[in-house]
Write a protein that holds these residues in place. Structure first.
Motif, PDB file in Angstrom:
ATOM      1  N   GLN A  77     -36.741  25.049 -87.808  1.00  0.00           N
ATOM      2  CA  GLN A  77     -36.272  24.314 -88.985  1.00  0.00           C
ATOM      3  C   GLN A  77     -35.076  23.443 -88.626  1.00  0.00           C
ATOM      4  O   GLN A  77     -34.982  22.291 -89.067  1.00  0.00           O
ATOM      5  CB  GLN A  77     -35.909  25.295 -90.095  1.00  0.00           C
ATOM      6  N   ILE A  78     -34.160  23.980 -87.831  1.00  0.00           N
ATOM      7  CA  ILE A  78     -33.025  23.174 -87.360  1.00  0.00           C
ATOM      8  C   ILE A  78     -33.512  22.019 -86.493  1.00  0.00           C
ATOM      9  O   ILE A  78     -33.005  20.890 -86.570  1.00  0.00           O
ATOM     10  CB  ILE A  78     -32.036  24.069 -86.589  1.00  0.00           C
ATOM     11  N   GLY A 100     -44.200  24.463 -86.516  1.00  0.00           N
ATOM     12  CA  GLY A 100     -43.620  25.721 -86.049  1.00  0.00           C
ATOM     13  C   GLY A 100     -42.998  26.526 -87.181  1.00  0.00           C
ATOM     14  O   GLY A 100     -43.115  27.765 -87.213  1.00  0.00           O
ATOM     15  N   VAL A 101     -42.356  25.859 -88.123  1.00  0.00           N
ATOM     16  CA  VAL A 101     -41.783  26.555 -89.275  1.00  0.00           C
ATOM     17  C   VAL A 101     -42.885  27.181 -90.123  1.00  0.00           C
ATOM     18  O   VAL A 101     -42.780  28.342 -90.560  1.00  0.00           O
ATOM     19  CB  VAL A 101     -40.928  25.578 -90.112  1.00  0.00           C
ATOM     20  N   ALA A 102     -43.961  26.422 -90.366  1.00  0.00           N
ATOM     21  CA  ALA A 102     -45.070  26.948 -91.162  1.00  0.00           C
ATOM     22  C   ALA A 102     -45.740  28.138 -90.467  1.00  0.00           C
ATOM     23  O   ALA A 102     -46.141  29.113 -91.118  1.00  0.00           O
ATOM     24  CB  ALA A 102     -46.091  25.839 -91.423  1.00  0.00           C
ATOM     25  N   THR A 103     -45.840  28.079 -89.145  1.00  0.00           N
ATOM     26  CA  THR A 103     -46.442  29.192 -88.407  1.00  0.00           C
ATOM     27  C   THR A 103     -45.586  30.441 -88.496  1.00  0.00           C
ATOM     28  O   THR A 103     -46.093  31.555 -88.690  1.00  0.00           O
ATOM     29  CB  THR A 103     -46.647  28.784 -86.937  1.00  0.00           C
ATOM     30  N   SER A 104     -44.285  30.281 -88.372  1.00  0.00           N
ATOM     31  CA  SER A 104     -43.387  31.441 -88.452  1.00  0.00           C
ATOM     32  C   SER A 104     -43.370  32.038 -89.845  1.00  0.00           C
ATOM     33  O   SER A 104     -43.169  33.250 -90.010  1.00  0.00           O
ATOM     34  CB  SER A 104     -41.970  31.028 -88.042  1.00  0.00           C
ATOM     35  N   PHE A 158     -39.226  35.118 -84.785  1.00  0.00           N
ATOM     36  CA  PHE A 158     -40.328  34.233 -84.427  1.00  0.00           C
ATOM     37  C   PHE A 158     -39.910  32.761 -84.373  1.00  0.00           C
ATOM     38  O   PHE A 158     -40.758  31.884 -84.297  1.00  0.00           O
ATOM     39  CB  PHE A 158     -41.475  34.407 -85.426  1.00  0.00           C
ATOM     40  N   GLY A 159     -38.624  32.486 -84.425  1.00  0.00           N
ATOM     41  CA  GLY A 159     -38.126  31.122 -84.222  1.00  0.00           C
ATOM     42  C   GLY A 159     -38.269  30.192 -85.398  1.00  0.00           C
ATOM     43  O   GLY A 159     -38.223  28.972 -85.220  1.00  0.00           O
ATOM     44  N   GLY A 160     -38.456  30.728 -86.614  1.00  0.00           N
ATOM     45  CA  GLY A 160     -38.605  29.861 -87.771  1.00  0.00           C
ATOM     46  C   GLY A 160     -37.345  29.064 -88.076  1.00  0.00           C
ATOM     47  O   GLY A 160     -37.401  27.857 -88.337  1.00  0.00           O
ATOM     48  N   GLN A 195     -45.884  32.445 -91.674  1.00  0.00           N
ATOM     49  CA  GLN A 195     -47.078  33.276 -91.808  1.00  0.00           C
ATOM     50  C   GLN A 195     -46.904  34.648 -91.155  1.00  0.00           C
ATOM     51  O   GLN A 195     -47.724  35.541 -91.370  1.00  0.00           O
ATOM     52  CB  GLN A 195     -48.286  32.572 -91.198  1.00  0.00           C
ATOM     53  N   LEU A 196     -45.870  34.825 -90.351  1.00  0.00           N
ATOM     54  CA  LEU A 196     -45.621  36.079 -89.649  1.00  0.00           C
ATOM     55  C   LEU A 196     -44.647  36.930 -90.448  1.00  0.00           C
ATOM     56  O   LEU A 196     -43.955  36.425 -91.349  1.00  0.00           O
ATOM     57  CB  LEU A 196     -45.067  35.783 -88.258  1.00  0.00           C
ATOM     58  N   PRO A 197     -44.571  38.221 -90.153  1.00  0.00           N
ATOM     59  CA  PRO A 197     -43.639  39.103 -90.886  1.00  0.00           C
ATOM     60  C   PRO A 197     -42.194  38.618 -90.752  1.00  0.00           C
ATOM     61  O   PRO A 197     -41.756  38.198 -89.689  1.00  0.00           O
ATOM     62  CB  PRO A 197     -43.840  40.464 -90.230  1.00  0.00           C
ATOM     63  N   GLN A 198     -41.465  38.708 -91.850  1.00  0.00           N
ATOM     64  CA  GLN A 198     -40.061  38.323 -91.877  1.00  0.00           C
ATOM     65  C   GLN A 198     -39.205  39.586 -91.779  1.00  0.00           C
ATOM     66  O   GLN A 198     -39.299  40.479 -92.630  1.00  0.00           O
ATOM     67  CB  GLN A 198     -39.747  37.562 -93.170  1.00  0.00           C
ATOM     68  N   LEU A 199     -38.415  39.677 -90.737  1.00  0.00           N
ATOM     69  CA  LEU A 199     -37.611  40.873 -90.485  1.00  0.00           C
ATOM     70  C   LEU A 199     -36.184  40.636 -90.925  1.00  0.00           C
ATOM     71  O   LEU A 199     -35.593  39.598 -90.624  1.00  0.00           O
ATOM     72  CB  LEU A 199     -37.633  41.235 -88.999  1.00  0.00           C
TER      73      LEU A 199
END
Length: 216
Positions: A10-11, A166-170, A4-6, A172-176
């Protein structure tokens, strides 16, 4: 696995923070150079004022001597001599104030140069030695505003805030996180995936991998 681009965001946020610090440093440098130029021009102006005041004092002194000789010969009144003496005294009274301002500007220049006021700078400025550039760069007002470090630092700060969203949004999504090894049992059975650690939200993904392997 940055699905999801977290990590990418962050970078991007860290890069924006680096740009913000760089533009802040550039703004501080430009502010310092502008203050140095202002102090140098002020010093040159004060030196010119002191030189002009000394010339006026010399002329007023000569005028007072002439009137004193005329008074001795009976060709001038005493009131005229007293008025000329008062004018000379007023002109001489302006010199200490100008000298004090000049000393303050010299101390300010020493401060900008990273030295103590007691340290000799070695350089003095006068109006004859200051020259304006002959050719000035041609640019649109919008381009000049765009090149300002404070505007660019604000833009980098806005970019940083956007990337942090964008980091905060990612988050909230499942971390694979997928790890798998393949092996065989007894040498005859087909290869089967042995799934390692799968974090939350990864079961549908594991089922898809298993189905794809069985279909093959």
């Amino acid at each position: 696995m940055d699905v999801f681009g977290g990590t990418r965001r962050q970078i991007e946020a860290l890069t924006a923070q680096t740009d913000y610090q760089r533009f802040q440093l550039e703004a501080a440098y430009l502010s310092l150079t502008a203050n140095v130029v202002t102090a140098a021009v002020t010093e040159a102006s004060l030196r010119a004022q002191i030189a002009a005041t000394k010339e006026i004092i010399e002329i007023e002194t000569q005028e007072l001597e002439v009137q004193q000789r005329q008074l001795a010969l009976g060709g001038a009144s005493k009131s005229g001599v007293l008025q000329q003496a008062a004018t000379l005294a007023q002109e001489r009274a302006t010199l200490p104030a100008l000298a004090k301002q000049l000393a303050q500007e010299r101390n300010l220049l020493a401060d900008f140069a990273g030295r103590f006021p007691s340290q000799y700078l070695g350089e003095s400025f006068d109006l004859d030695g200051l020259q304006l550039p002959q050719d000035l760069p041609v640019s649109l007002p919008s381009k000049l505003i765009e090149q300002r470090p404070d505007v660019r630092s604000s833009e980098a700060q806005l970019h940083n805030y956007s990337a942090e969203i964008g980091v905060a949004t990612s988050n909230q999504l499942p971390q694979l996180s997928l790890s798998a090894t393949y092996g065989s049992l007894g040498g005859r059975q087909p290869l089967q995936p042995r799934h390692g650690h799968l974090e939350r939200g990864s079961e549908p993904f594991a089922d898809a991998v298993r189905c794809r392997h069985l279909a093959a």
